[in-house]
Design a protein around this motif. Structure first.
Motif, PDB file in Angstrom:
ATOM      1  N   TYR A 303     -27.283 -11.488  26.317  1.00 37.03           N
ATOM      2  CA  TYR A 303     -26.926 -10.479  25.329  1.00 37.03           C
ATOM      3  C   TYR A 303     -25.433 -10.162  25.342  1.00 37.03           C
ATOM      4  N   LEU A 452     -26.891  -5.489  18.990  1.00 36.18           N
ATOM      5  CA  LEU A 452     -28.212  -5.449  19.595  1.00 36.18           C
ATOM      6  C   LEU A 452     -29.276  -4.952  18.625  1.00 36.18           C
ATOM      7  N   GLY A 471     -34.044  -6.053  24.497  1.00 38.32           N
ATOM      8  CA  GLY A 471     -32.915  -5.559  23.703  1.00 38.32           C
ATOM      9  C   GLY A 471     -32.756  -4.060  23.853  1.00 38.32           C
TER      10      GLY A 471
END
Lengths: 496, 347
Positions: A303, A452, A471
């Motif tokens: 991420y 995100l 997430g």
């Protein structure tokens, strides 16, 4: 009471020896120099006393790290990085690269059209259409080539702007270093936990940070094709996939297992959060460990890039909220009438569902990140305004009266009394605003905002529980890291 | 006559809506409307009602009254923290009401030091920076601020606490910081707004003595507000007693105690110990009151206090002969007169 006290007030002098000893204790290495400049700063009447610390100017953030002036360090490492990026782009950035590549492609297509036209002519067909295409493509290639040349010519300009910024920064640091260090000295006299002396550990840490942040950023911004390793790092696709799969499995099992299992999970998450909060109450290195762990989580699950986009989005929105929110809050705190007018507007901003104002925002500003930031500001601004106003109204009248009685002007009253005393409340407002802004990332992904939020939106669309939760945690960790860093920076001794 | 530093002439302050205040003032002045009447008729509150007095250089002028009597309001007119509805306030011959905002700030920063009941120190600044704040406002350099605050702190015997935060100090010490702050700009005038009321009695007594000694030596003109007559008598050269915004009586401690102007003042005064306040010439009777030979009787000057007279009386059966500055006998204090004097002028 001693008789010396009858001396005329205009004659009294500070005990120079005492002061010098104290400065020497604070400065440690190179004390004589700092005794000299501190005396000069103490004797100055102008708001910006002119002393030049050339070592600080030259070394910049590294000097600050060695001296433990961390606010100075972070401010100037960011500014210097910007200057370095400009210099890098100008010097070896190859600004025309994109246009040049385009020109190359267009030229190739032009020649391929020309070949086809030749082939068509040879075959006895009409080559007119293909020749026109080849001509158009050649012209386009020429334009791209010109744009590339222009960009390359602009490189000199960018380089000199970069150099000028750097030079100015060095000068500002040389002047400001001693002022910042003297301020630190004054703080140290009140609070012995303030870092003092020449600090080897700080120096090493600062140098490492400098060596990591500046070259990487410059590299990222100046080299057009980032190597595979850097792009991929530190994402581990296999780890991500297995974690998501595992979570999927857990969810399915939980759904099958029934409600009790869900309660267990809720309790478990709450327990983890509480444990984290308790761990975070302790200051300093624990925050650092937590930060590192959170960043590792974000990085190893792939991420990183997308989180940084979120941080940039939220950071921009929160910065604008604070920039306008604090002055508004101060105004509303001072003027009850203005606050009465503003209150329904603030209520509207906070309670109106975001979807309602997303529609006009799309109509006026289109889709993408900027309107997303706008929507975030609408939702995120009220807390900082409200809490600033609350803090301003909470400043004791007696202290304000005392400052006025000693002749303080309205501006001095604001700067010396009201804002410092309202600061804890203002900082709570900033914290709330950051968290509210982060909670908007999913909403703004609906109008094309990245980050995100998009991950979660996609997870929602495919009912992918695992990626959604991963997430979500990434957002949570981003929020907590930003918040702890911001709060830590403003902790003062009188509030402990 | 010493120079007049603070002069207040017929100052009125009426709190309330702007439109009503003028009419309320008119009604009070012409019809003699009372405090309750003004509140009922105009919705205004009388803060100060026609106060006039002047304070000479180096004098400690105490303003005494119960809470709500307008003493804090009155003293805030001196540095115009409160604007008067009517009247005139002069500091060193300058009309405070006519000063521009800039001049007023200058006067506040240079000529007036103020101490507050609740200290009002800035919690985020060190003791040193609190004391130096009046100079910081004037834009003095740091070296000067540090030097002066060290000097001022030594006046209140607080050296060594410069780098502490106010909350690290006890209440009494905080109030000494407050006094040091008021002295830092070396002002002509000190305004003391019940500075010792929030302290415990022992510390209060100690600070009163320190303060008295300090002001006597520095010769600061002081307006001292208190609700405690003991404190006013101990500190004040003169005392003004306020009731419902008006000044009921102004006089020296002895005048207040021996000749209270009305029942209100008398009520205050009755519990006060007269031993140190009442002087021989205010209790003595004529020389022919006693018969016989008085040559062996103890003698005392006219300004001896009752405490001294008791000492003399205990050592002799005869009445005490009071003499003037030339040693001439001018009166007698018999045992009966002495005891009545201690009781407080009951005849």
């Amino acid at each position: 009471m001693q008789d010396e006290s009858l001396a005329a007030v205009s004659d009294v002098e500070v005990d120079k020896q005492d002061l010098d000893a104290s400065i020497a204790q604070f400065a440690g290495w190179n004390a004589a120099y700092y005794q000299g400049v501190f005396h000069k700063i103490h004797a100055a009447t102008s708001p910006i006393p002119l002393t030049f610390n050339w070592v600080a100017g030259l070394l910049g953030p590294i000097w600050a790290a060695g001296r433990g002036v961390w606010g100075f360090f972070w401010t100037f490492i960011i500014l210097e990085t910007i200057a370095w990026v400009q210099i890098g782009r100008g010097a070896w950035g190859n600004l025309g690269a994109e246009d040049l590549a385009k020109a190359e492609r267009q030229r190739e297509r032009a020649s391929s059209f020309a070949e086809k036209a030749d082939a068509a002519r040879a075959a006895g067909e009409d080559p007119g259409r293909l020749e026109t295409l080849a001509g158009n493509m050649t012209r386009a290639a020429e334009q791209s080539q010109a744009a590339a040349d222009e960009a390359n010519a602009a490189a000199i300009g960018i380089l000199s702007i970069g150099l000028a910024i750097m030079l100015a920064l060095k000068l500002v640091q040389a002047v400001y270093a001693n002022i910042a260090y003297e301020a630190q000295y004054s703080r140290w006299r009140i609070d012995r936990n303030v870092p003092f002396g020449w600090n080897g550990k700080g120096l090493v840490l600062g140098s490492l940070l400098f060596a990591a942040i500046v070259p990487l950023t410059v590299y990222k911004f100046t080299v057009t094709s980032v190597p595979e390793v850097l792009e991929a790092f530190p994402a581990d696709k296999a780890l991500y996939a297995s974690a998501a799969d595992w979570l999927e499995g857990v969810f399915d099992a939980a759904a099958a297992g029934g409600a009790g299992m869900f309660d267990g999970i809720t309790a478990g998450i709450r327990w983890i959060l509480e444990a984290l909060t308790v761990a975070l109450i302790g200051a300093g290195h624990r925050v650092a460990i937590f930060t590192a762990a959170s960043l590792a989580y974000v990085a190893f699950l792939g991420y990183w890039e997308i989180s940084m986009e979120t941080v940039a989005l939220v950071g921009a929105a929160a910065f604008l909220c604070v920039l306008f929110g604090i002055p508004l809050g101060i105004w509303f705190g001072k003027s009850p009438r203005a606050y009465r007018v503003a209150e329904p507007v603030l209520d509207f901003m906070q309670t109106m569902p975001a979807f309602v104002y997303l529609i006009p925002i799309i109509a006026f500003f289109g889709t993408g990140n900027p309107p997303g930031v706008l929507a975030t500001i609408v939702f995120g601004m009220p807390p900082v305004v409200r809490l600033t106003a609350l803090g301003m109204r909470g400043v004791p009248d007696t202290i304000k009266e005392a400052a006025s009685a000693f002749g303080a002007s309205r501006w001095q009253l604001l700067r010396d009394v009201e804002v410092p005393l309202a600061l804890p409340s203002i900082m709570t407002g900033v914290n709330q605003t950051i968290l509210m802004c982060l909670s908007m990332v999913v909403i703004i992904s609906l109008i094309g905002g990245g980050g995100l939020g998009k991950v979660i939106l996609e997870a929602l669309q495919y009912a992918a529980k695992g990626p959604g939760l991963l997430g979500g945690f990434a957002i949570l960790f981003c929020a907590m890291v930003i918040d702890r860093i911001v709060q830590g920076g403003f902790r003062r001794k009188d509030q402990k | 006559m010493r120079e007049i530093v603070v002069n207040i002439e017929d100052v009125w302050k009426i709190f309330g809506p702007e439109t009503e205040v003028e009419r309320a003032l008119e009604a009070v002045k012409t019809q003699g409307l009372g405090k309750a009447g003004v509140l009922q008729e105009f919705g205004c509150v009388v803060g100060v009602a026609g106060a006039s007095f002047s304070v000479a250089r180096g004098e400690i002028f105490c303003i005494m009254g119960l809470s709500g009597s307008g003493k804090s309001t009155l003293v805030r007119h001196v540095n115009r923290l409160i604007e008067p509805t009517a009247g005139r306030i002069e500091i060193l011959g300058r009309d405070v009401g006519r000063m521009s905002a800039k001049d007023l700030r200058e006067v506040r920063a240079k000529q007036i030091g103020m101490v507050f009941q609740h200290m009002a120190l800035m919690p985020h600044r060190s003791v040193r920076d609190n004391v130096g704040y009046p100079l910081e406002i004037r834009g003095e350099p740091k070296s000067r601020r540090w030097a002066v605050s060290e000097h001022a702190l030594s006046l209140v015997e607080l050296r060594g606490f410069e780098d502490r935060l106010p909350k690290e100090l006890s209440g009494g010490m905080q109030q000494r910081v407050g006094i040091a702050r008021a002295l830092a700009s070396d002002p002509e005038i000190l305004l003391m707004d019940e500075p010792f009321s929030a302290l415990d009695p022992l510390i209060r007594r100690q600070l009163q003595n320190q303060f008295k000694a300090l002001v006597d030596r520095l010769q600061k003109t002081t307006l001292f507000i208190t609700h405690d007559l003991d404190e006013a008598i101990r500190l004040g050269n003169r005392i003004a007693i306020m009731k419902d915004g008006a000044i009921v009586q102004i006089g020296t401690p002895e005048e207040i105690v021996t000749r209270p102007a009305d029942d209100y003042v008398r009520e205050f005064v009755q519990d006060i110990s007269k031993l140190k306040l009442v002087k021989a010439h205010s209790v003595m009777g004529p020389l022919d009151e006693a018969e016989g030979d008085l040559s062996a009787a103890p003698r005392a000057a006219g300004d001896s206090d009752l405490d001294r007279l008791i000492d003399l009386s205990v050592g002799s059966a005869l009445p005490i002969v009071i003499t003037d500055a030339q040693g001439q006998d001018i009166g007698l204090v018999s045992k009966a007169r002495l005891l009545r004097g201690i009781q407080g002028g009951k005849d």
